[in-house]
Write a protein that holds these residues in place. Sequence first.
Motif, PDB file in Angstrom:
ATOM      1  N   UNK A 281      -6.589  -2.923 -27.779  1.00 56.82           N
ATOM      2  CA  UNK A 281      -7.445  -2.631 -28.936  1.00 56.82           C
ATOM      3  C   UNK A 281      -6.767  -3.066 -30.222  1.00 56.82           C
ATOM      4  N   UNK A 282      -7.558  -3.571 -31.133  1.00 57.61           N
ATOM      5  CA  UNK A 282      -7.046  -3.902 -32.464  1.00 57.61           C
ATOM      6  C   UNK A 282      -6.987  -2.583 -33.237  1.00 57.61           C
ATOM      7  N   UNK A 283      -5.820  -2.279 -33.758  1.00 60.86           N
ATOM      8  CA  UNK A 283      -5.670  -1.038 -34.525  1.00 60.86           C
ATOM      9  C   UNK A 283      -4.877  -1.333 -35.798  1.00 60.86           C
ATOM     10  N   UNK A 284      -4.908  -0.365 -36.687  1.00 55.78           N
ATOM     11  CA  UNK A 284      -4.124  -0.489 -37.909  1.00 55.78           C
ATOM     12  C   UNK A 284      -3.102   0.623 -37.962  1.00 55.78           C
ATOM     13  N   UNK A 285      -1.911   0.314 -38.469  1.00 53.17           N
ATOM     14  CA  UNK A 285      -0.878   1.344 -38.629  1.00 53.17           C
ATOM     15  C   UNK A 285      -0.139   1.065 -39.932  1.00 53.17           C
ATOM     16  N   UNK A 286      -0.206   2.029 -40.828  1.00 53.09           N
ATOM     17  CA  UNK A 286       0.442   1.895 -42.142  1.00 53.09           C
ATOM     18  C   UNK A 286       0.036   0.597 -42.828  1.00 53.09           C
TER      19      UNK A 286
ATOM     20  N   UNK B 245      -1.972  -4.650 -39.204  1.00 54.17           N
ATOM     21  CA  UNK B 245      -2.705  -4.800 -37.954  1.00 54.17           C
ATOM     22  C   UNK B 245      -1.749  -4.807 -36.772  1.00 54.17           C
ATOM     23  N   UNK B 246      -2.216  -4.281 -35.647  1.00 52.63           N
ATOM     24  CA  UNK B 246      -1.420  -4.321 -34.430  1.00 52.63           C
ATOM     25  C   UNK B 246      -2.354  -4.301 -33.227  1.00 52.63           C
ATOM     26  N   UNK B 247      -1.777  -4.504 -32.049  1.00 48.92           N
ATOM     27  CA  UNK B 247      -2.538  -4.356 -30.802  1.00 48.92           C
ATOM     28  C   UNK B 247      -2.017  -3.121 -30.083  1.00 48.92           C
ATOM     29  N   UNK B 248      -2.929  -2.192 -29.772  1.00 47.35           N
ATOM     30  CA  UNK B 248      -2.593  -1.054 -28.914  1.00 47.35           C
ATOM     31  C   UNK B 248      -2.839  -1.511 -27.480  1.00 47.35           C
ATOM     32  N   UNK B 249      -1.750  -1.670 -26.745  1.00 44.96           N
ATOM     33  CA  UNK B 249      -1.758  -2.453 -25.505  1.00 44.96           C
ATOM     34  C   UNK B 249      -2.433  -1.712 -24.346  1.00 44.96           C
ATOM     35  N   UNK B 250      -3.284  -2.456 -23.622  1.00 39.13           N
ATOM     36  CA  UNK B 250      -3.857  -1.908 -22.391  1.00 39.13           C
ATOM     37  C   UNK B 250      -3.461  -2.731 -21.170  1.00 39.13           C
ATOM     38  N   UNK B 251      -3.116  -4.002 -21.353  1.00 39.46           N
ATOM     39  CA  UNK B 251      -2.726  -4.865 -20.234  1.00 39.46           C
ATOM     40  C   UNK B 251      -1.579  -5.786 -20.645  1.00 39.46           C
ATOM     41  N   UNK B 252      -0.656  -5.989 -19.720  1.00 41.63           N
ATOM     42  CA  UNK B 252       0.454  -6.915 -19.940  1.00 41.63           C
ATOM     43  C   UNK B 252       0.593  -7.794 -18.709  1.00 41.63           C
ATOM     44  N   UNK B 253       0.713  -9.101 -18.926  1.00 40.08           N
ATOM     45  CA  UNK B 253       1.045 -10.016 -17.840  1.00 40.08           C
ATOM     46  C   UNK B 253       2.223 -10.859 -18.309  1.00 40.08           C
ATOM     47  N   UNK B 254       3.301 -10.878 -17.525  1.00 38.00           N
ATOM     48  CA  UNK B 254       4.438 -11.730 -17.855  1.00 38.00           C
ATOM     49  C   UNK B 254       4.163 -13.121 -17.300  1.00 38.00           C
ATOM     50  N   UNK B 255       4.198 -14.100 -18.192  1.00 30.11           N
ATOM     51  CA  UNK B 255       3.853 -15.471 -17.808  1.00 30.11           C
ATOM     52  C   UNK B 255       5.088 -16.200 -17.282  1.00 30.11           C
ATOM     53  N   UNK B 256       4.965 -16.810 -16.119  1.00 29.46           N
ATOM     54  CA  UNK B 256       6.072 -17.589 -15.540  1.00 29.46           C
ATOM     55  C   UNK B 256       5.916 -19.074 -15.856  1.00 29.46           C
ATOM     56  N   UNK B 257       4.692 -19.532 -16.070  1.00 28.83           N
ATOM     57  CA  UNK B 257       4.434 -20.952 -16.296  1.00 28.83           C
ATOM     58  C   UNK B 257       4.730 -21.291 -17.759  1.00 28.83           C
ATOM     59  N   UNK B 258       5.713 -22.173 -18.031  1.00 32.69           N
ATOM     60  CA  UNK B 258       6.044 -22.486 -19.428  1.00 32.69           C
ATOM     61  C   UNK B 258       4.906 -23.182 -20.172  1.00 32.69           C
ATOM     62  N   UNK B 259       3.943 -23.734 -19.422  1.00 31.92           N
ATOM     63  CA  UNK B 259       2.807 -24.375 -20.088  1.00 31.92           C
ATOM     64  C   UNK B 259       1.735 -23.369 -20.516  1.00 31.92           C
ATOM     65  N   UNK B 260       1.930 -22.089 -20.178  1.00 31.40           N
ATOM     66  CA  UNK B 260       0.919 -21.076 -20.517  1.00 31.40           C
ATOM     67  C   UNK B 260       0.737 -20.945 -22.029  1.00 31.40           C
TER      68      UNK B 260
END
Lengths: 124, 161
Positions: free
Chosen positions: B114-119, B122-137
């Motif tokens: 979610x896009x949120x604001x803090x002080x 702007x920031x992202x309040x995280x719901x999903x994370x994927x670690x990318x292995x492909x350097x072309x990503x």
Amino acid sequence: MAASSVSSGALVMLEELNPSSPYFKQGASIRVTGKLQEFNVEVAVAVLVDGSATLKVDTQHLNLNLHMSSIYQFIGELQIDASNEAILKARVGRNVDGMDLNLYRQSLQLLRDFQADQNSSLTA
Amino acid sequence: MDALYNTHVKLLAFDFLKLTNSSMDPSSFSRNGMRLSRAETLGFVVTWELKPNKFLKFSIDDGTGCIPCVLWLNQLNSPYFSRRNPSDVRLIADVAVKFASEIQLGVIASVRGRITGYRGALQITVSDVVIERDPNSQVLHWLDCIRLSRKCYDKLSKNTV
């Protein structure tokens, strides 16, 4: 490193890092990409090469296993000495073997064009 | 105007950081008049600050800017979750802990939330994370963002203005 505000590393190709370049500034935050040509273990200084351009990278703050001829990306701040020799003080870095450097170069130009378009449409 | 409101829009950081907040609805943000609530970014993790059992703050540098992100880790002791099914809350907490263990300085991460604001920032309040292995990503993400902006977001924005 605390998650305080930090400067984004501007995307720069090594051949763009010459004294007349807008990226060639003391303390500039940049991201560079190149093949590892040399590594001095004693001082943890790497030399990246891309075509005929090279750049020294200070890796002392990184926990990274470096392999000759592998491709790396580093983000950090540029330090320029009195003789105009530059070294990147790297904050983060990673091995990017498998990266298509021609695609990267072409996409970087598209990205710059897009940013310029977006910024000009805002000011128009 | 709300066609992409519940979509995770892929935005480059320089674009994300120009979103404006609606004074009427603090959970709603606007890009050229188009209302948004969720975003996706991809890039290097360049900062990292962990408060165990509370949150992990980190930032993603995609080469055009840095996006601050917060991953909440307080599900098991937050009143916000107290009325939800405990097994669901445990599951959410476990996933958050797994994501937090994967976020390290120097990894390339794809993050949704979610896009949120803090002080005022702007920031992202995280719901999903994927670690990318492909350097072309990273390159693929840039090209996706450019294409979507030109072919989709800008056109939808024009229709709302």
